[in-house]
Design an enzyme around this catalytic site. Structure first.
Site, PDB file in Angstrom:
ATOM      1  N   ASP A  16       0.805  -1.229   0.000  1.00 21.99           N
ATOM      2  CA  ASP A  16       0.000   0.000   0.000  1.00 21.99           C
ATOM      3  C   ASP A  16       0.839   1.280   0.000  1.00 21.99           C
ATOM      4  O   ASP A  16       0.297   2.372   0.227  1.00 21.99           O
ATOM      5  CB  ASP A  16      -0.908   0.004   1.246  1.00 21.99           C
ATOM      6  N   GLU A  26      -0.338   9.522   1.839  1.00 27.17           N
ATOM      7  CA  GLU A  26      -1.089  10.389   2.759  1.00 27.17           C
ATOM      8  C   GLU A  26      -1.238   9.772   4.148  1.00 27.17           C
ATOM      9  O   GLU A  26      -1.296  10.483   5.144  1.00 27.17           O
ATOM     10  CB  GLU A  26      -2.495  10.633   2.202  1.00 27.17           C
ATOM     11  N   ARG A  57       1.207  -1.719   7.250  1.00 25.61           N
ATOM     12  CA  ARG A  57       1.565  -0.422   6.669  1.00 25.61           C
ATOM     13  C   ARG A  57       2.548   0.373   7.530  1.00 25.61           C
ATOM     14  O   ARG A  57       2.938   1.471   7.165  1.00 25.61           O
ATOM     15  CB  ARG A  57       0.284   0.409   6.411  1.00 25.61           C
ATOM     16  N   ARG A  68      -9.099   2.467  11.822  1.00 26.04           N
ATOM     17  CA  ARG A  68      -7.650   2.652  11.720  1.00 26.04           C
ATOM     18  C   ARG A  68      -7.070   3.631  12.745  1.00 26.04           C
ATOM     19  O   ARG A  68      -5.869   3.611  12.999  1.00 26.04           O
ATOM     20  CB  ARG A  68      -7.290   3.158  10.310  1.00 26.04           C
ATOM     21  N   HIS A  94     -11.972   5.812   5.665  1.00 30.26           N
ATOM     22  CA  HIS A  94     -11.342   6.967   6.317  1.00 30.26           C
ATOM     23  C   HIS A  94     -12.304   8.159   6.377  1.00 30.26           C
ATOM     24  O   HIS A  94     -13.223   8.267   5.551  1.00 30.26           O
ATOM     25  CB  HIS A  94     -10.116   7.411   5.508  1.00 30.26           C
ATOM     26  N   CYS A 115      -5.135  10.389  -1.139  1.00 31.77           N
ATOM     27  CA  CYS A 115      -4.211   9.437  -0.496  1.00 31.77           C
ATOM     28  C   CYS A 115      -2.890   9.269  -1.223  1.00 31.77           C
ATOM     29  O   CYS A 115      -1.933   8.760  -0.650  1.00 31.77           O
ATOM     30  CB  CYS A 115      -4.896   8.094  -0.319  1.00 31.77           C
TER      31      CYS A 115
HETATM   32  C1  CIR Z   1      -5.606   0.627   2.887  1.00 27.91           C
HETATM   33  O1  CIR Z   1      -6.593  -0.068   3.094  1.00 27.91           O
HETATM   34  O2  CIR Z   1      -4.914   1.071   3.783  1.00 27.91           O
HETATM   35  C2  CIR Z   1      -5.249   0.912   1.441  1.00 27.91           C
HETATM   36  N1  CIR Z   1      -5.559  -0.222   0.640  1.00 27.91           N
HETATM   37  C3  CIR Z   1      -5.964   2.130   0.940  1.00 27.91           C
HETATM   38  C4  CIR Z   1      -5.552   3.382   1.652  1.00 27.91           C
HETATM   39  C5  CIR Z   1      -6.166   4.593   1.049  1.00 27.91           C
HETATM   40  N2  CIR Z   1      -5.800   5.727   1.817  1.00 27.91           N
HETATM   41  C6  CIR Z   1      -6.476   6.862   1.851  1.00 27.91           C
HETATM   42  O3  CIR Z   1      -7.524   6.984   1.216  1.00 27.91           O
HETATM   43  N3  CIR Z   1      -6.013   7.830   2.607  1.00 27.91           N
END
Ligand code: CIR
Length: 253
Positions: free
Chosen positions: A60, A65, A85, A130, A160, A247
């Site tokens: 990821d 972001e 992550r 998260r 988010h 992101c």
């Molecule tokens: C996640 O689930 O963490 C990633 N696949 C997607 C993150 C997207 N981040 C965002 O919109 N700030």
């Protein structure tokens, strides 16, 4: 001229975290072409790009972001809610250290940058899966000395806070009221997404323009009717990884 940190897409993006969307095949060459076009739009809007190489072990990592928050006074490394992550921040911290004093969220705090919406000196933090209360307490303590007000906002049914609401000007928010209640944002003008486009609330503001997914024409028309300049990008492949437009970059002066 603003800087924009971006990171090339990992070869392993198909193994990305997913919460509210089901896994679909991602066309990696197309994803990379779309990401390149996104970078060209940022440049056209005056951003100076800082491009980090892909980190193939970190599926990821393109979603920069989530690992940091950059304010005028300081930058803050988050501690992403998904354990997969947590290593993504290292390369971003190396860059940010050159531009800002660096703060960090410590365990047991978890915070994804996607949950943090800054509007002026107000910082809204989504109560997502998260990001937790410890991180909000830490943000309060770290940022109050710089004059920020930190507010925790309930939300539902999306990854988010910025899936549900983003700032499209100094006083106007684009919102999906199904995913976050408008009551937290009483001081702002609100533009609601078109109900047929639930994912349409994520817009990236660069100066007076918005970088915006091409796949939400109804909401785009609402933005343009409000006098907002919209630059569309096709991010279909990153959307399959539950990403959108905010992101993929960290934009700061
Ligand atoms: C996640 O689930 O963490 C990633 N696949 C997607 C993150 C997207 N981040 C965002 O919109 N700030």
């Amino acid at each position: 001229m603003p800087y924009a940190i971006v990171r090339e897409i990992s070869a392993s993006i198909a193994s990305c975290e997913l919460s509210f969307v089901s896994r679909e095949p991602i066309d990696l060459p197309l994803a990379r072409a779309q990401h390149a076009a996104y970078q060209r739009v940022l440049e056209a809007l005056g951003c100076q790009l800082i491009v980090l190489p892909a980190e193939d072990a970190l599926a990821d990592a393109v979603f920069v972001e989530d690992v940091a928050l950059v304010l005028d006074e300081v930058a803050l490394m988050t501690r992403p809610g998904a354990a997969s992550r947590r290593a993504e921040g290292r390369a971003v911290a190396t860059v940010l250290r050159k531009y800002r004093p660096l703060l960090a969220i410590e365990a047991p705090g978890t915070l994804d940058g996607g949950d943090v919406m800054r509007v002026g000196k107000r910082i809204f933090v989504g109560q997502s899966a998260r990001s937790n209360a410890s991180a909000v307490d830490q943000l309060l303590a770290l940022l109050a000395p710089h004059g920020y007000r930190v507010e925790s906002v309930p939300m539902r049914d999306c990854l988010h806070l910025k899936s549900a609401v983003t700032a499209v000007s100094d006083d106007t928010l684009l919102i999906n009221p199904q995913w976050v209640s408008a009551t937290a944002f009483a001081d702002f003008k609100l533009i609601e997404i078109d109900p047929a486009e639930p994912h349409a609330a994520n817009a990236l503001r660069i100066g007076d323009a918005l970088v915006y997914p091409a796949c939400f024409p109804r909401t785009q028309a609402r933005l343009q009717a409000a006098g907002i300049e919209v630059r569309t990008v096709d991010v279909s492949e990153l959307q399959k990884a539950e990403g959108a437009v905010t992101c993929c970059s960290l934009v700061f002066e």
